[in-house]
Design a protein around this motif. Structure first.
Motif, PDB file in Angstrom:
ATOM      1  N   ILE A   1       0.827  -1.204   0.000  1.00 16.78           N
ATOM      2  CA  ILE A   1       0.000   0.000   0.000  1.00 16.78           C
ATOM      3  C   ILE A   1       0.863   1.257   0.000  1.00 16.78           C
ATOM      4  CG2 ILE A   1      -1.800   1.281   1.220  1.00 16.78           C
ATOM      5  CD1 ILE A   1      -2.879  -1.348   2.279  1.00 16.78           C
ATOM      6  N   TRP A   2       1.938   1.269   0.765  1.00 14.20           N
ATOM      7  CA  TRP A   2       2.796   2.448   0.828  1.00 14.20           C
ATOM      8  C   TRP A   2       3.452   2.734  -0.531  1.00 14.20           C
ATOM      9  CZ3 TRP A   2       3.255   6.912   2.544  1.00 14.20           C
ATOM     10  CH2 TRP A   2       4.466   7.597   2.633  1.00 14.20           C
ATOM     11  N   GLU A   3       3.817   1.701  -1.256  1.00 16.72           N
ATOM     12  CA  GLU A   3       4.392   1.914  -2.585  1.00 16.72           C
ATOM     13  C   GLU A   3       3.375   2.553  -3.522  1.00 16.72           C
ATOM     14  OE1 GLU A   3       6.004  -1.808  -3.918  1.00 16.72           O
ATOM     15  OE2 GLU A   3       7.946  -1.441  -2.917  1.00 16.72           O
ATOM     16  N   SER A   4       2.099   2.170  -3.386  1.00 16.81           N
ATOM     17  CA  SER A   4       1.045   2.781  -4.200  1.00 16.81           C
ATOM     18  C   SER A   4       0.877   4.250  -3.841  1.00 16.81           C
ATOM     19  CB  SER A   4      -0.273   2.031  -3.998  1.00 16.81           C
ATOM     20  OG  SER A   4      -1.329   2.670  -4.689  1.00 16.81           O
ATOM     21  N   ILE A   5       0.880   4.566  -2.552  1.00 17.98           N
ATOM     22  CA  ILE A   5       0.749   5.961  -2.109  1.00 17.98           C
ATOM     23  C   ILE A   5       1.929   6.789  -2.606  1.00 17.98           C
ATOM     24  CG2 ILE A   5       0.730   7.505  -0.102  1.00 17.98           C
ATOM     25  CD1 ILE A   5      -0.832   5.355   1.411  1.00 17.98           C
ATOM     26  N   LYS A   6       3.130   6.268  -2.451  1.00 19.93           N
ATOM     27  CA  LYS A   6       4.324   7.012  -2.867  1.00 19.93           C
ATOM     28  C   LYS A   6       4.304   7.313  -4.362  1.00 19.93           C
ATOM     29  CE  LYS A   6       7.497   4.291  -1.143  1.00 19.93           C
ATOM     30  NZ  LYS A   6       8.863   3.789  -0.835  1.00 19.93           N
ATOM     31  N   ALA A   7       3.899   6.337  -5.169  1.00 20.22           N
ATOM     32  CA  ALA A   7       3.860   6.547  -6.618  1.00 20.22           C
ATOM     33  C   ALA A   7       2.866   7.651  -6.972  1.00 20.22           C
ATOM     34  CB  ALA A   7       3.500   5.250  -7.327  1.00 20.22           C
ATOM     35  N   PHE A   8       1.691   7.629  -6.318  1.00 21.19           N
ATOM     36  CA  PHE A   8       0.701   8.668  -6.599  1.00 21.19           C
ATOM     37  C   PHE A   8       1.136  10.003  -6.016  1.00 21.19           C
ATOM     38  CE2 PHE A   8      -3.053  11.166  -5.425  1.00 21.19           C
ATOM     39  CZ  PHE A   8      -3.538  11.409  -6.705  1.00 21.19           C
ATOM     40  N   ARG A   9       1.755   9.985  -4.841  1.00 23.00           N
ATOM     41  CA  ARG A   9       2.202  11.226  -4.194  1.00 23.00           C
ATOM     42  C   ARG A   9       3.140  12.007  -5.106  1.00 23.00           C
ATOM     43  NH1 ARG A   9       5.998  10.721   1.086  1.00 23.00           N
ATOM     44  NH2 ARG A   9       7.322   9.791  -0.530  1.00 23.00           N
ATOM     45  N   LYS A  10       4.041  11.307  -5.769  1.00 26.67           N
ATOM     46  CA  LYS A  10       5.001  11.971  -6.653  1.00 26.67           C
ATOM     47  C   LYS A  10       4.296  12.688  -7.797  1.00 26.67           C
ATOM     48  CE  LYS A  10       9.361  11.086  -9.045  1.00 26.67           C
ATOM     49  NZ  LYS A  10      10.389  10.065  -9.366  1.00 26.67           N
ATOM     50  N   GLU A  11       3.315  12.027  -8.400  1.00 28.14           N
ATOM     51  CA  GLU A  11       2.574  12.634  -9.509  1.00 28.14           C
ATOM     52  C   GLU A  11       1.640  13.739  -9.021  1.00 28.14           C
ATOM     53  OE1 GLU A  11       3.064  11.909 -12.847  1.00 28.14           O
ATOM     54  OE2 GLU A  11       4.776  10.918 -11.896  1.00 28.14           O
ATOM     55  N   ASN A  12       1.039  13.519  -7.871  1.00 28.79           N
ATOM     56  CA  ASN A  12       0.084  14.486  -7.331  1.00 28.79           C
ATOM     57  C   ASN A  12       0.757  15.828  -7.058  1.00 28.79           C
ATOM     58  OD1 ASN A  12      -2.544  15.204  -6.114  1.00 28.79           O
ATOM     59  ND2 ASN A  12      -1.425  15.189  -4.197  1.00 28.79           N
ATOM     60  N   TYR A  13       1.933  15.785  -6.426  1.00 27.10           N
ATOM     61  CA  TYR A  13       2.606  17.042  -6.117  1.00 27.10           C
ATOM     62  C   TYR A  13       3.311  17.648  -7.330  1.00 27.10           C
ATOM     63  CZ  TYR A  13       1.255  16.697  -1.298  1.00 27.10           C
ATOM     64  OH  TYR A  13       0.498  16.642  -0.153  1.00 27.10           O
ATOM     65  N   LEU A  14       3.552  16.839  -8.350  1.00 26.12           N
ATOM     66  CA  LEU A  14       4.021  17.392  -9.614  1.00 26.12           C
ATOM     67  C   LEU A  14       2.973  18.337 -10.193  1.00 26.12           C
ATOM     68  CD1 LEU A  14       5.953  17.473 -12.097  1.00 26.12           C
ATOM     69  CD2 LEU A  14       4.661  15.532 -12.994  1.00 26.12           C
ATOM     70  N   TYR A  15       1.719  17.884 -10.185  1.00 27.66           N
ATOM     71  CA  TYR A  15       0.658  18.727 -10.730  1.00 27.66           C
ATOM     72  C   TYR A  15       0.295  19.874  -9.796  1.00 27.66           C
ATOM     73  CZ  TYR A  15      -3.753  20.530 -12.336  1.00 27.66           C
ATOM     74  OH  TYR A  15      -4.735  21.378 -12.729  1.00 27.66           O
ATOM     75  N   THR A  16       0.283  19.622  -8.496  1.00 26.35           N
ATOM     76  CA  THR A  16      -0.103  20.653  -7.533  1.00 26.35           C
ATOM     77  C   THR A  16       0.742  21.916  -7.691  1.00 26.35           C
ATOM     78  OG1 THR A  16      -0.916  19.054  -5.911  1.00 26.35           O
ATOM     79  CG2 THR A  16      -0.290  21.204  -5.070  1.00 26.35           C
ATOM     80  N   GLN A  17       2.035  21.745  -7.971  1.00 29.01           N
ATOM     81  CA  GLN A  17       2.909  22.918  -8.082  1.00 29.01           C
ATOM     82  C   GLN A  17       2.660  23.701  -9.371  1.00 29.01           C
ATOM     83  OE1 GLN A  17       7.160  22.007  -8.823  1.00 29.01           O
ATOM     84  NE2 GLN A  17       6.491  19.891  -9.186  1.00 29.01           N
TER      85      GLN A  17
END
Length: 369
Positions: free
Chosen positions: A334-350
């Protein structure tokens, strides 16, 4: 027959047919909405009306949608079981549902926390995106299934505050020996920096801060904190609560009970949970700005955690999670899934949200809004 007479007679005939259809349909509707009564054990007291309110909100929606045939009875923490045993009650079938937060159960397995909040994960929007569209709900339910449960998000507080401190905390060195009311994974992270975690019930926090038994305490956020008057005994109010960027509250249902529902009841329940999830966050977004003004007016001194403290805690989090991943396959998955999405999510957020919000904040600070 003239046209007017024809229309009049046709109108009466149509009305009669409609009445007959209604009469015939009523028993079918009643049969398709069987009488069901469930109990929801909440982890929250009624005094925290916003977070507790998710359970009554769900009950109201389900009753209205089924003409009163699907009844959910909410019970506050302690009325059936203690708040931190709500999940166990649903798992065992003592009740059919729990309204709770996964990180309350990290003592059983740290994986429980990943469906709610862990340090440096996602904010509320990110958690919802990952849960509903990034596979998070399926992954978490795979884990919950091992305890005989199925869960759906049922609320979010938004990013919480970092807590109340009796003295200023400027560097990681200031954390050494600090006795803080904080538990779970966040407590494990801070203990790496010398904090001594303490587990206290909500009602014990104020007197413990007042006596100096503890030096700091985290609770929720401005709306809930304002009721407890912490600023009188620990005036420094730090932010952000990096361990709870987007804490998701869950409705956890006994899976056997859920599987036994008619399909349209299941659909209604999922929809009502999602509505409750959104509504709670909206409430907090409305109420917290009001509360923060009151807190500051009554002596709270807002302070950000320094970049040095944030970085030290981020590094400690990564060390802790790397250690957990070596022995816990569920957590790792589960943590690997969160980390993968976290990277993309904050790419767009900025790209969009962050520049817009930053500019609007600058206008607010300049008193131009």
């Amino acid at each position: 027959m003239d046209r007017r007479t024809f229309i009049t007679k046709a109108g009466f005939a149509g009305a009669g047919a409609a009445a007959a259809a209604t009469t015939l349909a009523a028993p079918a509707i009643a049969q398709s909405n069987p009488k069901i009564t469930w109990r929801i054990a909440s982890s929250f007291p009624k005094s925290l009306e916003t977070i507790y309110g998710g359970a009554p909100d769900l009950a109201k929606m389900m009753s209205e949608a089924t003409e009163g045939n699907f009844t959910l009875q909410p019970f506050a923490a302690g009325e059936i079981v203690p708040g931190l045993q709500a999940m166990d009650a649903a798992s065992s079938g003592t009740v059919e549902a729990a309204h709770t937060v996964g990180y309350y159960y990290v003592g059983k397995d740290p994986t429980w926390a990943l469906g709610s909040a862990v340090p440096f994960a996602l904010n509320a929007r990110g958690m919802n995106a990952w849960m509903y569209h990034g596979g998070g709900m399926a992954l978490y339910n795979e884990f919950l299934g091992k305890s005989g449960l199925i869960g759906f998000p049922g609320g979010n507080t938004g990013t919480q505050m970092g807590g109340w401190f009796r003295k200023e905390i400027k560097t990681p060195a200031d954390l050494q020996g600090l006795k803080m009311r904080i538990a779970g994974i966040a407590g494990q992270v801070l203990s790496k920096l010398g904090v001594v975690p303490q587990q206290l019930a909500g009602g014990d926090i104020y007197p413990s801060l007042e006596r100096g038994t503890i030096d700091a305490a985290e609770w929720v956020g401005p709306h809930d904190d304002e009721k407890l008057g912490f600023q009188k005994v620990a005036p420094f109010y730090y932010y952000p609560g990096f361990w709870e960027g987007g804490p998701t509250v869950h409705f956890m249902f006994n899976k056997a009970a859920y599987d036994g529902l008619p399909e349209h009841y299941k659909s209604l329940l999922r929809t009502a949970c999602q509505a409750t999830d959104a509504n709670m966050l909206q409430k907090y977004d409305y109420l917290n700005p009001i509360a923060i003004r009151k807190l500051v007016a009554n002596g709270a001194q807002l302070r950000p955690f320094s970049p040095e403290i944030m970085q030290a805690c981020f590094d400690a989090t990564n060390e802790l999670f790397a250690s957990i991943e070596t022995t816990n396959a569920d957590f790792k998955k589960i943590w690997e899934s969160i980390k993968a999405f976290r990277k993309e999510n904050y790419l767009y957020t900025q790209v969009a949200d962050y520049p817009f919000d930053s500019f609007m904040v600058s206008l607010q600070r300049a008193n131009k809004l």
